[in-house]
Write a protein that holds these residues in place. Structure first.
Motif, PDB file in Angstrom:
ATOM      1  N   UNK A  92     -42.760   1.565 -18.482  1.00 22.94           N
ATOM      2  CA  UNK A  92     -42.495   2.467 -17.343  1.00 22.94           C
ATOM      3  C   UNK A  92     -43.647   3.415 -17.082  1.00 22.94           C
ATOM      4  N   UNK A  93     -44.382   3.741 -18.128  1.00 20.88           N
ATOM      5  CA  UNK A  93     -45.416   4.773 -17.998  1.00 20.88           C
ATOM      6  C   UNK A  93     -46.834   4.202 -17.992  1.00 20.88           C
ATOM      7  N   UNK A  94     -46.959   2.875 -18.096  1.00 20.69           N
ATOM      8  CA  UNK A  94     -48.295   2.241 -18.054  1.00 20.69           C
ATOM      9  C   UNK A  94     -49.009   2.609 -16.763  1.00 20.69           C
ATOM     10  N   UNK A  95     -50.341   2.794 -16.823  1.00 23.02           N
ATOM     11  CA  UNK A  95     -51.070   3.129 -15.591  1.00 23.02           C
ATOM     12  C   UNK A  95     -50.835   2.086 -14.493  1.00 23.02           C
ATOM     13  N   UNK A  96     -50.641   2.579 -13.266  1.00 22.85           N
ATOM     14  CA  UNK A  96     -50.250   1.720 -12.148  1.00 22.85           C
ATOM     15  C   UNK A  96     -51.402   1.184 -11.301  1.00 22.85           C
ATOM     16  N   UNK A 129     -41.436   9.243 -11.535  1.00 18.48           N
ATOM     17  CA  UNK A 129     -40.244   8.537 -12.015  1.00 18.48           C
ATOM     18  C   UNK A 129     -39.395   8.030 -10.855  1.00 18.48           C
ATOM     19  N   UNK A 130     -39.564   8.628  -9.665  1.00 20.57           N
ATOM     20  CA  UNK A 130     -38.718   8.286  -8.518  1.00 20.57           C
ATOM     21  C   UNK A 130     -39.290   7.153  -7.675  1.00 20.57           C
ATOM     22  N   UNK A 131     -40.484   6.644  -8.031  1.00 14.66           N
ATOM     23  CA  UNK A 131     -41.111   5.614  -7.185  1.00 14.66           C
ATOM     24  C   UNK A 131     -41.885   4.618  -8.044  1.00 14.66           C
ATOM     25  N   UNK A 132     -42.531   3.656  -7.370  1.00 15.86           N
ATOM     26  CA  UNK A 132     -43.301   2.651  -8.102  1.00 15.86           C
ATOM     27  C   UNK A 132     -44.780   2.657  -7.747  1.00 15.86           C
ATOM     28  N   UNK A 133     -45.209   3.667  -6.977  1.00 17.65           N
ATOM     29  CA  UNK A 133     -46.622   3.708  -6.600  1.00 17.65           C
ATOM     30  C   UNK A 133     -47.395   4.641  -7.542  1.00 17.65           C
ATOM     31  N   UNK A 134     -48.724   4.433  -7.642  1.00 13.80           N
ATOM     32  CA  UNK A 134     -49.530   5.231  -8.575  1.00 13.80           C
ATOM     33  C   UNK A 134     -49.684   6.686  -8.120  1.00 13.80           C
ATOM     34  N   UNK A 135     -49.933   7.547  -9.101  1.00 15.88           N
ATOM     35  CA  UNK A 135     -49.961   8.989  -8.850  1.00 15.88           C
ATOM     36  C   UNK A 135     -51.252   9.629  -9.377  1.00 15.88           C
ATOM     37  N   UNK A 136     -51.886  10.381  -8.495  1.00 16.11           N
ATOM     38  CA  UNK A 136     -53.063  11.179  -8.878  1.00 16.11           C
ATOM     39  C   UNK A 136     -52.604  12.550  -9.338  1.00 16.11           C
ATOM     40  N   UNK A 137     -53.128  12.990 -10.472  1.00 18.64           N
ATOM     41  CA  UNK A 137     -52.883  14.369 -10.857  1.00 18.64           C
ATOM     42  C   UNK A 137     -53.929  15.238 -10.157  1.00 18.64           C
ATOM     43  N   UNK A 138     -53.460  16.033  -9.200  1.00 17.53           N
ATOM     44  CA  UNK A 138     -54.356  16.861  -8.409  1.00 17.53           C
ATOM     45  C   UNK A 138     -54.461  18.203  -9.091  1.00 17.53           C
ATOM     46  N   UNK A 150     -39.548   8.967  -0.114  1.00 19.32           N
ATOM     47  CA  UNK A 150     -39.735   8.897   1.328  1.00 19.32           C
ATOM     48  C   UNK A 150     -41.155   8.402   1.667  1.00 19.32           C
ATOM     49  N   UNK A 151     -42.145   8.847   0.915  1.00 24.31           N
ATOM     50  CA  UNK A 151     -43.520   8.372   1.105  1.00 24.31           C
ATOM     51  C   UNK A 151     -43.622   6.869   0.798  1.00 24.31           C
ATOM     52  N   UNK A 152     -43.053   6.478  -0.339  1.00 29.94           N
ATOM     53  CA  UNK A 152     -43.160   5.076  -0.755  1.00 29.94           C
ATOM     54  C   UNK A 152     -42.510   4.157   0.284  1.00 29.94           C
ATOM     55  N   UNK A 153     -41.328   4.549   0.732  1.00 28.47           N
ATOM     56  CA  UNK A 153     -40.573   3.742   1.694  1.00 28.47           C
ATOM     57  C   UNK A 153     -41.348   3.548   2.995  1.00 28.47           C
ATOM     58  N   UNK A 154     -42.175   4.524   3.341  1.00 25.92           N
ATOM     59  CA  UNK A 154     -42.909   4.478   4.607  1.00 25.92           C
ATOM     60  C   UNK A 154     -44.352   4.003   4.454  1.00 25.92           C
ATOM     61  N   UNK A 155     -44.651   3.374   3.316  1.00 31.09           N
ATOM     62  CA  UNK A 155     -45.922   2.656   3.203  1.00 31.09           C
ATOM     63  C   UNK A 155     -47.083   3.380   2.561  1.00 31.09           C
ATOM     64  N   UNK A 156     -46.839   4.497   1.862  1.00 33.57           N
ATOM     65  CA  UNK A 156     -47.939   5.168   1.161  1.00 33.57           C
ATOM     66  C   UNK A 156     -48.534   4.231   0.115  1.00 33.57           C
ATOM     67  N   UNK A 157     -49.853   4.297  -0.062  1.00 35.10           N
ATOM     68  CA  UNK A 157     -50.504   3.515  -1.119  1.00 35.10           C
ATOM     69  C   UNK A 157     -50.315   4.208  -2.461  1.00 35.10           C
ATOM     70  N   UNK A 169     -40.591  25.025   2.011  1.00 32.83           N
ATOM     71  CA  UNK A 169     -39.607  25.780   1.232  1.00 32.83           C
ATOM     72  C   UNK A 169     -38.704  24.833   0.443  1.00 32.83           C
ATOM     73  N   UNK A 170     -38.149  23.844   1.154  1.00 34.79           N
ATOM     74  CA  UNK A 170     -37.239  22.899   0.513  1.00 34.79           C
ATOM     75  C   UNK A 170     -38.061  21.812  -0.180  1.00 34.79           C
ATOM     76  N   UNK A 171     -38.470  22.101  -1.425  1.00 29.25           N
ATOM     77  CA  UNK A 171     -39.478  21.280  -2.093  1.00 29.25           C
ATOM     78  C   UNK A 171     -38.842  20.414  -3.177  1.00 29.25           C
ATOM     79  N   UNK A 172     -38.633  19.128  -2.850  1.00 33.89           N
ATOM     80  CA  UNK A 172     -38.018  18.211  -3.814  1.00 33.89           C
ATOM     81  C   UNK A 172     -38.919  17.003  -4.069  1.00 33.89           C
ATOM     82  N   UNK A 173     -39.756  17.098  -5.108  1.00 33.39           N
ATOM     83  CA  UNK A 173     -40.784  16.085  -5.335  1.00 33.39           C
ATOM     84  C   UNK A 173     -40.243  14.650  -5.420  1.00 33.39           C
ATOM     85  N   UNK A 174     -39.108  14.443  -6.068  1.00 32.57           N
ATOM     86  CA  UNK A 174     -38.588  13.077  -6.220  1.00 32.57           C
ATOM     87  C   UNK A 174     -38.210  12.483  -4.863  1.00 32.57           C
TER      88      UNK A 174
END
Ligand code: IGP
Length: 267
Positions: A40-44, A117-126, A87-94, A77-82
Motif C-alpha cells: 500500500x505504501x510502495x512508491x507510486x 490513503x484516499x486515492x491511488x495516484x502519487x503524492x508529492x510532499x510539498x 475528487x482530484x483523482x476522479x477528474x483526471x489528476x496525474x 475553510x472547509x479543508x478535507x484532504x481525503x
C-alpha cells in the motif's frame, strides 16, 4: 558556576541534540524502509504518472492540496484532504501535491497521509526540504516524491538530497525561478523540472517566467509550469508552447468542488 562547568554543560547540550537527531533519523529510515516493503505504501511513480498522461495527449496535472499560503492567507475553510484527493483523482489528476509546512502554509504530515490513503495516484510532499532527515520523513509518511527548491539549496546539498530520495525510491521535482537556477537544476539526475511563475521574494506571479526560460530546457526533461494557472486561457497559452505539465493550487482550493474545477480548466 565556574567557567569550565559552563563550557561542559554547553557542549553536553550540543551532544544531546546531535544524538537525538541521529535517533530520530534512524527511526525515520526504518519506517521508510518498512513502507517500501508494504504494497500500500510502495512508491507510486510520480514522474511516470505525469508522463503517461502526456503520452496519451492529455495535460499532466499535479493538483495541490493547501489550506493557506503566505501570499494569500486562508484559501479554503472547509479543508478535507481525503475528499479533495478523491475528487482530484476522479477528474483526471496525474498526481497530488500536499503542503506539509505548518508555519507558513498551515499544512501537516497527517494531511498527506490522509490524502494518499484516499486515492491511488502519487503524492508529492510539498515542503522546504533542506536536510536528509526530511527526505526519510517524506518516505516514512508515504510520499512518492519530494520537492527541491534550487533557491534555498547549494548544489552539493541538492545532489545529496536527490541521492537520498532516489535511494528510497522517491522521485524528485526540482524547482527553479531564474536562468542561473535552471542551470543548477540541470546538474541533477531528475528529469522533472518545475518553473515557478511566482517569485518567492516578492510573490509576484507571471506566466512569462515559464516562457522566458523555455529555450533553456533540454529535450528529455519534463517541464512543469507552476503557480498562477487560473483559467483556460492560461492553460492554452502554455499548451501552445508544448508545455503539458502543470502544478495548480489556488484555482482549485477556492472552488466549491476542486475536482469539478480541475475538469473545467483542462477538459
Ligand atoms: O496556488 P497556485 O498559484 O496554483 O500555485 C501552486 C504551486 O505552484 C505553489 O503552491 C508552489 C510552487 N512552489 C512552491 C514552493 C513552496 C510552496 C508552494 C509552492
Amino acid at each position: 558556576m565556574s567557567d569550565i562547568l559552563d563550557k561542559i554543560v554547553a557542549t553536553k547540550k550540543i551532544e544531546i541534540a546531535a544524538d537525538l537527531k541521529k535517533i530520530s533519523l534512524a527511526n525515520q529510515r526504518d519506517q521508510a524502509e518498512e513502507n517500501n516493503r508494504n504494497a500500500l505504501l510502495k512508491p507510486r511513480g510520480f514522474i511516470q504518472s505525469i508522463e503517461r498522461k502526456i503520452a496519451a495527449g492529455k495535460a499532466g496535472v499535479i493538483t495541490e492540496i493547501k489550506k493557506a499560503s503566505p501570499s494569500k492567507g486562508i484559501l479554503r475553510e472547509n479543508f478535507q484532504p481525503a475528499e479533495i484527493a478523491q475528487s482530484y483523482e476522479k477528474n483526471g489528476a496525474a498526481c497530488l501535491s500536499v503542503l506539509t509546512d505548518k508555519d507558513y502554509f498551515q499544512g501537516a504530515n497527517a494531511y498527506l497521509q490522509a490524502a494518499r490513503a484516499a486515492c491511488n495516484i502519487p503524492v508529492l510532499r510539498k515542503d522546504f526540504t533542506i536536510d536528509p532527515y526530511q527526505v526519510y520523513e517524506a518516505r516514512a509518511i508515504g510520499a512518492d516524491a519530494v520537492l527541491l527548491i534550487v533557491a534555498c539549496l547549494e548544489l552539493n546539498q541538492m545532489k545529496e538530497l536527490e541521492a537520498c530520495a532516489h535511494e528510497l525510491g522517491l522521485d524528485v521535482l526540482v524547482e527553479v525561478h531564474s536562468a542561473p537556477e535552471l542551470e543548477q537544476a540541470l546538474e541533477l539526475k531528475t528529469s522533472l523540472l518545475g518553473i515557478n511563475n511566482r517569485n518567492l521574494k516578492t510573490f509576484e506571479v507571471t506566466l512569462q517566467t515559464t516562457l522566458s526560460l523555455l529555450s533553456m530546457v533540454p529535450t528529455g526533461i519534463t517541464l512543469v509550469t507552476e503557480s498562477g494557472i487560473m483559467n483556460r486561457a492560461d492553460v492554452q497559452l502554455m499548451r501552445d508552447h508544448q508545455i503539458n505539465a502543470f502544478l495548480v493550487g489556488e484555482a482549485f482550493m477556492r472552488a466549491n468542488d476542486p475536482g469539478a474545477a480541475l475538469s473545467e480548466l483542462f477538459n
